[in-house]
Scaffold this motif. Sequence first.
Motif, PDB file in Angstrom:
ATOM      1  N   PRO A  82     -56.926  -2.204 -92.020  1.00 18.47           N
ATOM      2  CA  PRO A  82     -57.255  -0.804 -92.290  1.00 18.47           C
ATOM      3  C   PRO A  82     -58.503  -0.311 -91.534  1.00 18.47           C
ATOM      4  O   PRO A  82     -58.535   0.831 -91.074  1.00 18.47           O
ATOM      5  CB  PRO A  82     -57.474  -0.763 -93.802  1.00 18.47           C
ATOM      6  CG  PRO A  82     -56.663  -1.899 -94.323  1.00 18.47           C
ATOM      7  CD  PRO A  82     -56.736  -2.966 -93.261  1.00 18.47           C
ATOM      8  N   THR A  86     -59.179   3.082 -89.376  1.00 12.26           N
ATOM      9  CA  THR A  86     -60.289   3.980 -89.676  1.00 12.26           C
ATOM     10  C   THR A  86     -61.048   4.332 -88.395  1.00 12.26           C
ATOM     11  O   THR A  86     -61.346   5.498 -88.134  1.00 12.26           O
ATOM     12  CB  THR A  86     -61.239   3.340 -90.707  1.00 12.26           C
ATOM     13  OG1 THR A  86     -60.529   3.157 -91.935  1.00 12.26           O
ATOM     14  CG2 THR A  86     -62.473   4.189 -90.954  1.00 12.26           C
ATOM     15  N   THR A  93     -63.390   5.634 -94.656  1.00 15.93           N
ATOM     16  CA  THR A  93     -62.554   4.598 -95.264  1.00 15.93           C
ATOM     17  C   THR A  93     -61.675   5.201 -96.361  1.00 15.93           C
ATOM     18  O   THR A  93     -60.489   4.883 -96.465  1.00 15.93           O
ATOM     19  CB  THR A  93     -63.433   3.477 -95.840  1.00 15.93           C
ATOM     20  OG1 THR A  93     -64.237   2.950 -94.786  1.00 15.93           O
ATOM     21  CG2 THR A  93     -62.611   2.362 -96.441  1.00 15.93           C
ATOM     22  N   ALA A  94     -62.254   6.096 -97.156  1.00 17.16           N
ATOM     23  CA  ALA A  94     -61.500   6.721 -98.249  1.00 17.16           C
ATOM     24  C   ALA A  94     -60.334   7.560 -97.709  1.00 17.16           C
ATOM     25  O   ALA A  94     -59.232   7.518 -98.264  1.00 17.16           O
ATOM     26  CB  ALA A  94     -62.427   7.585 -99.097  1.00 17.16           C
ATOM     27  N   THR A  96     -58.776   7.161 -94.843  1.00 17.88           N
ATOM     28  CA  THR A  96     -57.774   6.240 -94.303  1.00 17.88           C
ATOM     29  C   THR A  96     -56.956   5.626 -95.436  1.00 17.88           C
ATOM     30  O   THR A  96     -55.727   5.526 -95.341  1.00 17.88           O
ATOM     31  CB  THR A  96     -58.435   5.144 -93.454  1.00 17.88           C
ATOM     32  OG1 THR A  96     -59.185   5.762 -92.411  1.00 17.88           O
ATOM     33  CG2 THR A  96     -57.410   4.188 -92.876  1.00 17.88           C
ATOM     34  N   THR A  97     -57.620   5.238 -96.497  1.00 20.14           N
ATOM     35  CA  THR A  97     -56.922   4.664 -97.653  1.00 20.14           C
ATOM     36  C   THR A  97     -55.914   5.662 -98.228  1.00 20.14           C
ATOM     37  O   THR A  97     -54.778   5.291 -98.556  1.00 20.14           O
ATOM     38  CB  THR A  97     -57.924   4.225 -98.734  1.00 20.14           C
ATOM     39  OG1 THR A  97     -58.785   3.222 -98.179  1.00 20.14           O
ATOM     40  CG2 THR A  97     -57.216   3.668 -99.965  1.00 20.14           C
ATOM     41  N   ASP A 101     -51.992   5.073 -98.475  1.00 20.34           N
ATOM     42  CA  ASP A 101     -51.306   5.189 -99.765  1.00 20.34           C
ATOM     43  C   ASP A 101     -50.070   6.080 -99.639  1.00 20.34           C
ATOM     44  O   ASP A 101     -48.989   5.732-100.137  1.00 20.34           O
ATOM     45  CB  ASP A 101     -52.240   5.769-100.837  1.00 20.34           C
ATOM     46  CG  ASP A 101     -53.326   4.804-101.292  1.00 20.34           C
ATOM     47  OD1 ASP A 101     -53.220   3.593-100.992  1.00 20.34           O
ATOM     48  OD2 ASP A 101     -54.289   5.280-101.927  1.00 20.34           O
ATOM     49  N   ARG A 111     -48.314  -3.168 -96.914  1.00 15.75           N
ATOM     50  CA  ARG A 111     -49.599  -3.871 -96.892  1.00 15.75           C
ATOM     51  C   ARG A 111     -49.307  -5.317 -97.260  1.00 15.75           C
ATOM     52  O   ARG A 111     -48.544  -5.580 -98.184  1.00 15.75           O
ATOM     53  CB  ARG A 111     -50.572  -3.279 -97.900  1.00 15.75           C
ATOM     54  CG  ARG A 111     -51.051  -1.887 -97.578  1.00 15.75           C
ATOM     55  CD  ARG A 111     -51.859  -1.345 -98.756  1.00 15.75           C
ATOM     56  NE  ARG A 111     -52.675  -0.220 -98.414  1.00 15.75           N
ATOM     57  CZ  ARG A 111     -52.640   0.953 -99.042  1.00 15.75           C
ATOM     58  NH1 ARG A 111     -51.806   1.136-100.052  1.00 15.75           N
ATOM     59  NH2 ARG A 111     -53.427   1.931 -98.685  1.00 15.75           N
TER      60      ARG A 111
END
Length: 183
Positions: A82, A86, A93-94, A96-97, A101, A111
């Motif tokens: 990840p 990013t 990071t948030a 990208t997460t 998701d 994943r």
Amino acid sequence: MTDVETTSRGLTPTGADEVTYWYGDEPSDRRHRSKAVLEALRIYRAAEVAMRRRTRDSMSMGENELLVLRYLLRDSTRRVRPGELTRYLGLSTASTTAILDRLERSGHITRSNNPDDRRSIFIQATPRAHAEVRQTLGNMHDRMLAAVIDMTPDESAAVVAFLQRMSDAVDGVAVDTPAVDSP
């Protein structure tokens, strides 16, 4: 007739309609040819942006989701973390997460745990993502290949060199650098 249709049919603006907004009025042949190349590039870019918008709409995805899939599909055997995505996207990071998701919920990525480091994971595009991208973009890629397949080695080398110079020129522009007059 749109800009894209005008250019693709070999028509060029003339007289008062000639594009001078960005590139000035200098009448020299060299400047005229340069303006024509940059205008053709602008029209191509507009067509590409429109194609990307249609693709996003067709696949019900945002630009960053498509960028992640394209990144993953370039080499499906590569193990991507990840953090790599990013950095590629230039996002937090948030953010990208959140993208990962959404792509996982839609069945486009998986994943998996890193067997060498329990704290990290790998991201991989699913077979569904491969099939959907091929179905959505396959015809366009075929048309693009048909447009360049008959180029001579010299023509291909010239286009590649031009695009590399343009990429370097665009990548070298800092957001906060003021514009200066061109020569």
